[in-house]
Design a protein around this motif. Structure first.
Motif, PDB file in Angstrom:
ATOM      1  N   GLU A  35     -25.044 133.500 -14.609  1.00 21.80           N
ATOM      2  CA  GLU A  35     -26.462 133.424 -14.219  1.00 21.80           C
ATOM      3  C   GLU A  35     -27.376 133.287 -15.424  1.00 21.80           C
ATOM      4  OE1 GLU A  35     -28.500 135.735 -11.346  1.00 21.80           O
ATOM      5  OE2 GLU A  35     -26.694 135.999 -10.137  1.00 21.80           O
ATOM      6  N   SER A  36     -27.054 133.984 -16.512  1.00 21.51           N
ATOM      7  CA  SER A  36     -27.932 133.899 -17.685  1.00 21.51           C
ATOM      8  C   SER A  36     -27.951 132.487 -18.248  1.00 21.51           C
ATOM      9  CB  SER A  36     -27.516 134.907 -18.758  1.00 21.51           C
ATOM     10  OG  SER A  36     -26.326 134.506 -19.409  1.00 21.51           O
ATOM     11  N   ARG A  37     -26.832 131.814 -18.185  1.00 18.53           N
ATOM     12  CA  ARG A  37     -26.778 130.432 -18.671  1.00 18.53           C
ATOM     13  C   ARG A  37     -27.510 129.483 -17.727  1.00 18.53           C
ATOM     14  NH1 ARG A  37     -20.406 130.361 -20.113  1.00 18.53           N
ATOM     15  NH2 ARG A  37     -20.568 131.181 -22.221  1.00 18.53           N
ATOM     16  N   TYR A  38     -27.140 129.553 -16.463  1.00 17.33           N
ATOM     17  CA  TYR A  38     -27.666 128.560 -15.513  1.00 17.33           C
ATOM     18  C   TYR A  38     -29.152 128.721 -15.234  1.00 17.33           C
ATOM     19  CZ  TYR A  38     -23.180 126.410 -14.620  1.00 17.33           C
ATOM     20  OH  TYR A  38     -22.005 125.713 -14.767  1.00 17.33           O
ATOM     21  N   PHE A  39     -29.641 129.940 -15.151  1.00 14.65           N
ATOM     22  CA  PHE A  39     -31.077 130.105 -14.891  1.00 14.65           C
ATOM     23  C   PHE A  39     -31.850 130.401 -16.177  1.00 14.65           C
ATOM     24  CE2 PHE A  39     -29.202 131.246 -10.698  1.00 14.65           C
ATOM     25  CZ  PHE A  39     -29.707 130.155 -10.010  1.00 14.65           C
ATOM     26  N   GLY A  40     -31.134 130.352 -17.294  1.00 13.68           N
ATOM     27  CA  GLY A  40     -31.746 130.554 -18.597  1.00 13.68           C
ATOM     28  C   GLY A  40     -31.760 129.279 -19.403  1.00 13.68           C
ATOM     29  N   GLU A  41     -30.691 129.071 -20.185  1.00  6.29           N
ATOM     30  CA  GLU A  41     -30.691 127.945 -21.107  1.00  6.29           C
ATOM     31  C   GLU A  41     -30.795 126.584 -20.429  1.00  6.29           C
ATOM     32  OE1 GLU A  41     -26.758 127.565 -23.220  1.00  6.29           O
ATOM     33  OE2 GLU A  41     -26.615 129.697 -22.858  1.00  6.29           O
ATOM     34  N   ASP A  74     -23.584 149.622 -19.008  1.00  4.32           N
ATOM     35  CA  ASP A  74     -24.066 148.493 -19.810  1.00  4.32           C
ATOM     36  C   ASP A  74     -23.910 147.171 -19.059  1.00  4.32           C
ATOM     37  OD1 ASP A  74     -24.741 150.162 -21.907  1.00  4.32           O
ATOM     38  OD2 ASP A  74     -22.948 149.698 -23.092  1.00  4.32           O
ATOM     39  N   ILE A  75     -22.747 146.954 -18.482  1.00  6.96           N
ATOM     40  CA  ILE A  75     -22.481 145.682 -17.808  1.00  6.96           C
ATOM     41  C   ILE A  75     -23.327 145.540 -16.545  1.00  6.96           C
ATOM     42  CG2 ILE A  75     -20.723 144.367 -16.551  1.00  6.96           C
ATOM     43  CD1 ILE A  75     -18.725 145.285 -18.735  1.00  6.96           C
ATOM     44  N   VAL A  76     -23.367 146.583 -15.723  1.00 12.29           N
ATOM     45  CA  VAL A  76     -24.157 146.518 -14.493  1.00 12.29           C
ATOM     46  C   VAL A  76     -25.652 146.433 -14.821  1.00 12.29           C
ATOM     47  CG1 VAL A  76     -24.812 147.772 -12.393  1.00 12.29           C
ATOM     48  CG2 VAL A  76     -22.396 147.609 -13.059  1.00 12.29           C
ATOM     49  N   GLY A  77     -26.093 147.178 -15.809  1.00  9.82           N
ATOM     50  CA  GLY A  77     -27.502 147.117 -16.216  1.00  9.82           C
ATOM     51  C   GLY A  77     -27.895 145.732 -16.684  1.00  9.82           C
ATOM     52  N   ARG A  78     -27.023 145.093 -17.478  1.00  9.06           N
ATOM     53  CA  ARG A  78     -27.316 143.727 -17.942  1.00  9.06           C
ATOM     54  C   ARG A  78     -27.323 142.759 -16.756  1.00  9.06           C
ATOM     55  NH1 ARG A  78     -23.533 143.101 -21.470  1.00  9.06           N
ATOM     56  NH2 ARG A  78     -24.733 144.140 -23.074  1.00  9.06           N
ATOM     57  N   TYR A  79     -26.403 142.945 -15.820  1.00  8.23           N
ATOM     58  CA  TYR A  79     -26.376 142.078 -14.626  1.00  8.23           C
ATOM     59  C   TYR A  79     -27.695 142.191 -13.861  1.00  8.23           C
ATOM     60  CZ  TYR A  79     -24.201 139.823 -10.499  1.00  8.23           C
ATOM     61  OH  TYR A  79     -23.876 138.987  -9.454  1.00  8.23           O
ATOM     62  N   ARG A  80     -28.196 143.400 -13.720  1.00 10.17           N
ATOM     63  CA  ARG A  80     -29.469 143.591 -13.015  1.00 10.17           C
ATOM     64  C   ARG A  80     -30.630 142.950 -13.775  1.00 10.17           C
ATOM     65  NH1 ARG A  80     -28.611 146.948  -8.754  1.00 10.17           N
ATOM     66  NH2 ARG A  80     -26.871 148.398  -8.886  1.00 10.17           N
ATOM     67  N   ARG A  81     -30.611 143.014 -15.109  1.00  6.33           N
ATOM     68  CA  ARG A  81     -31.667 142.367 -15.898  1.00  6.33           C
ATOM     69  C   ARG A  81     -31.561 140.852 -15.788  1.00  6.33           C
ATOM     70  NH1 ARG A  81     -29.901 146.503 -19.067  1.00  6.33           N
ATOM     71  NH2 ARG A  81     -28.894 145.189 -20.633  1.00  6.33           N
ATOM     72  N   VAL A  82     -30.343 140.337 -15.743  1.00  5.75           N
ATOM     73  CA  VAL A  82     -30.158 138.896 -15.557  1.00  5.75           C
ATOM     74  C   VAL A  82     -30.654 138.477 -14.174  1.00  5.75           C
ATOM     75  CG1 VAL A  82     -28.403 137.088 -15.274  1.00  5.75           C
ATOM     76  CG2 VAL A  82     -28.353 138.558 -17.276  1.00  5.75           C
ATOM     77  N   TRP A  83     -30.389 139.303 -13.144  1.00  6.43           N
ATOM     78  CA  TRP A  83     -30.941 139.008 -11.803  1.00  6.43           C
ATOM     79  C   TRP A  83     -32.442 138.811 -11.884  1.00  6.43           C
ATOM     80  CZ3 TRP A  83     -29.010 143.652  -8.403  1.00  6.43           C
ATOM     81  CH2 TRP A  83     -27.672 143.471  -8.059  1.00  6.43           C
ATOM     82  N   ALA A  84     -33.119 139.750 -12.531  1.00  5.24           N
ATOM     83  CA  ALA A  84     -34.583 139.679 -12.629  1.00  5.24           C
ATOM     84  C   ALA A  84     -34.999 138.406 -13.363  1.00  5.24           C
ATOM     85  CB  ALA A  84     -35.131 140.921 -13.331  1.00  5.24           C
ATOM     86  N   HIS A  85     -34.286 138.073 -14.424  1.00  3.42           N
ATOM     87  CA  HIS A  85     -34.583 136.859 -15.178  1.00  3.42           C
ATOM     88  C   HIS A  85     -34.341 135.623 -14.318  1.00  3.42           C
ATOM     89  CE1 HIS A  85     -33.732 133.665 -18.187  1.00  3.42           C
ATOM     90  NE2 HIS A  85     -34.764 134.226 -18.796  1.00  3.42           N
ATOM     91  N   SER A  86     -33.245 135.607 -13.580  1.00  2.00           N
ATOM     92  CA  SER A  86     -32.946 134.488 -12.684  1.00  2.00           C
ATOM     93  C   SER A  86     -34.015 134.366 -11.607  1.00  2.00           C
ATOM     94  CB  SER A  86     -31.576 134.685 -12.026  1.00  2.00           C
ATOM     95  OG  SER A  86     -30.558 134.708 -12.994  1.00  2.00           O
ATOM     96  N   ASP A  87     -34.374 135.492 -11.016  1.00  2.00           N
ATOM     97  CA  ASP A  87     -35.419 135.478  -9.984  1.00  2.00           C
ATOM     98  C   ASP A  87     -36.729 134.923 -10.531  1.00  2.00           C
ATOM     99  OD1 ASP A  87     -33.644 136.542  -8.151  1.00  2.00           O
ATOM    100  OD2 ASP A  87     -34.504 138.558  -8.192  1.00  2.00           O
ATOM    101  N   ALA A  88     -37.057 135.285 -11.764  1.00  2.00           N
ATOM    102  CA  ALA A  88     -38.297 134.787 -12.372  1.00  2.00           C
ATOM    103  C   ALA A  88     -38.235 133.278 -12.576  1.00  2.00           C
ATOM    104  CB  ALA A  88     -38.554 135.502 -13.700  1.00  2.00           C
ATOM    105  N   THR A  89     -37.089 132.771 -13.000  1.00  2.00           N
ATOM    106  CA  THR A  89     -36.935 131.325 -13.170  1.00  2.00           C
ATOM    107  C   THR A  89     -37.082 130.619 -11.829  1.00  2.00           C
ATOM    108  OG1 THR A  89     -35.532 131.549 -15.128  1.00  2.00           O
ATOM    109  CG2 THR A  89     -35.321 129.492 -13.883  1.00  2.00           C
TER     110      THR A  89
END
Length: 145
Positions: A35-41, A74-89
């Motif tokens: 998700e970080s790649r596809y809805f990020g970079e 750490d892993i679940v927390g980062r996944y949740r932050r990526v969700w928020a980033h994806s949702d924002a995109t």
């Protein structure tokens, strides 16, 4: 995906039950990177935390397993932050917004294409998680929704 970890101890969420070594926590880690790649970079909106690049051959495949020094939190927390980033995109861009996926044969895409791809990828890995979880304790996920 995250609820597949519910009720399991550290050894169970890290236990590889398939030949590739994939484990439940690793599947969450993999989807975080996806998700970080596809809805990020892809849409020039990089996730603000350091993540392995798509062309980092040394890191290839390591995202399907959680390393000993990577905690569930750490892993679940980062996944949740990526969700928020994806949702924002997704909220910020029209569905026909152009993106660029350098690792695809036809790299010029629209947000719509990426939405379908990530949904498919997530569904596929949720199925993997179902199989791994069922091997651990027989839980199938029925009745969760």
């Amino acid at each position: 995906m995250v609820w597949k970890l519910d009720g399991l101890d550290e050894s169970d969420i890290r236990r590889p039950l398939v030949a590739s070594g994939t484990n439940l926590l690793g599947l969450v880690k993999h989807l975080t990177l996806t998700e970080s790649r596809y809805f990020g970079e892809v849409f020039d909106r990089p996730f603000p935390e350091p993540m392995p690049r798509w062309d980092d051959l040394a890191a290839r495949g390591a995202d399907m397993r959680a390393a000993e020094d990577e905690s569930r939190e750490d892993i679940v927390g980062r996944y949740r932050r990526v969700w928020a980033h994806s949702d924002a995109t997704i909220a910020a861009l029209p569905v026909d917004s152009p993106g660029f996926v350098p690792w695809w044969p036809r790299p010029r895409v629209m947000l719509f294409n990426v939405l379908v791809h990530v949904l498919t990828e997530t569904a596929r890995h949720a199925g993997h998680a179902d199989i791994v979880r069922e091997q651990i304790d027989g839980a199938t996920g029925e009745g969760r929704w």
